[in-house]
Write an enzyme that holds these catalytic residues in place. Structure first.
Site, PDB file in Angstrom:
ATOM      1  NE  ARG A  48      72.438 -78.237 -37.683  1.00  0.00           N
ATOM      2  CZ  ARG A  48      71.859 -77.078 -37.422  1.00  0.00           C
ATOM      3  NH1 ARG A  48      70.757 -77.051 -36.708  1.00  0.00           N
ATOM      4  NH2 ARG A  48      72.386 -75.960 -37.862  1.00  0.00           N
ATOM      5  CG  ASP A 156      66.806 -72.648 -26.235  1.00  0.00           C
ATOM      6  OD1 ASP A 156      67.101 -71.596 -26.842  1.00  0.00           O
ATOM      7  OD2 ASP A 156      66.692 -73.758 -26.815  1.00  0.00           O
TER       8      ASP A 156
END
Ligand SMILES: C[S@@+](CC[C@H](N)C(=O)[O-])C[C@H]1O[C@@H](n2cnc3c(N)ncnc32)[C@H](O)[C@@H]1O
Length: 284
Positions: A48, A156
């Site tokens: 990632r 979020d």
């Protein structure tokens, strides 16, 4: 400061990634987001973040860790955004929406002690499928919704997903789980992109999207009638989970409802709630 030992992965790596690099990143991620990365997450962290090294033209993770350590805030945000797992879909764990629409909202609409005021929080909303599914259920359950002050807060940590929520644009395939009647009512094809649909403003106007880190101060008043925090606490350790449950409890109205994800549990905090159904709880 950092050892040269690789992390022992079998994948062929473009960048050198040592045990120390992994430990530095996992400490930073935990400090910022509460996300606990166990040893088995090394390959995930590598894959990632490798893209960030390419963008910044670093040759080794050691250089990248040094860059993060020098407090480049924008890069810390990029790193955290890359580490979060945003998997979601419309009407995920459908039984929660059945309970919301079939039982909780009809009950609240009869007995709501705060008048026609309804507040729902989707905490860890990812790319928006959860809060939009809540909104669809809410408008189905409250036929006279225009008389209600009904609002959903969707938050979020990941700033990229909040942008996606706000756009209200999805690939047409993603709306498959939505009942035809609601798919036709709330989603319109995008004129220049036939494979994409956009959410109707009438639905969107009930939702406020905000970037918010659950580990930090919440500039939120409540009380909430319902809190969804699903498939989020699974990334946190037990003490962090218990602290979070306590904070949700404080923000819930008396008799308010809490939904967790399918593999999540309240643990010893469950004594403060009545179990309603699978991972669905009512504040006692
Ligand atoms: C797997 S998704 C769950 C999405 C949705 N709730 C669902 O169940 O489909 C987990 C979300 O939690 C968010 N998250 C992780 N740590 C967080 C934190 N400290 N504060 C707020 N959100 C966080 C991630 O960014 C991610 O979008």
């Amino acid at each position: 400061m950092k050892s040269n030992k690789g992390t022992g992965s079998k994948i062929n790596r473009e960048f050198h990634f040592s045990e120390n690099d992994f430990n530095f990143i996992r400490k930073l991620v935990y400090k910022v987001s509460g996300i606990h990365l166990s040893d088995v997450k090394q390959d995930m962290v590598y894959s990632r973040l490798a893209r960030r090294l390419r963008v910044l033209k670093f040759k080794r993770f050691e250089e990248y860790c040094q860059y993060l350590d020098d407090n480049h805030e924008a890069e810390i945000t990029h790193a955290i955004n890359a580490i979060t797992t945003n998997l979601t879909h419309f009407f995920r764990e459908e039984h929660h929406f059945d309970l919301l629409k079939g039982t909780i909202l009809p009950d609240l609409s009869r007995t709501q002690p705060r008048g026609k005021r309804l507040r729902i929080w989707s905490a860890g909303c990812s790319t928006g499928e959860e809060p939009y599914s809540i909104a669809i259920s809410m408008l189905d359950a409250l036929p006279n919704h225009s008389q209600w002050d009904a609002k959903i807060l969707a938050t979020d940590l990941d700033s990229n997903v909040i942008e996606k929520c706000q756009s209200g644009i999805y690939d047409v395939k993603r709306i498959d789980p939505i009942e035809d009647k609601n798919a036709r009512r709330w989603f319109k094809p995008l004129a220049d992109k036939p494979n994409q649909v956009i959410i109707d403003q009438e639905l969107k106007k009930h939702i406020t999207f905000k970037q918010l880190n659950l580990m930090e101060h919440w500039p939120i008043n409540g009380p909430f009638d319902v809190i969804f925090c699903r498939n989020v606490i699974i990334y946190f350790d037990k003490p962090t989970q218990q602290k979070l449950f306590n904070r949700f409890y404080e923000l819930l109205a008396p008799g308010g409802y809490l939904f967790l994800g399918h593999s999540e549990q309240l643990g010893e905090f469950q004594k403060n709630f009545t179990l309603l159904g699978k991972t669905s709880f009512k504040k006692s």
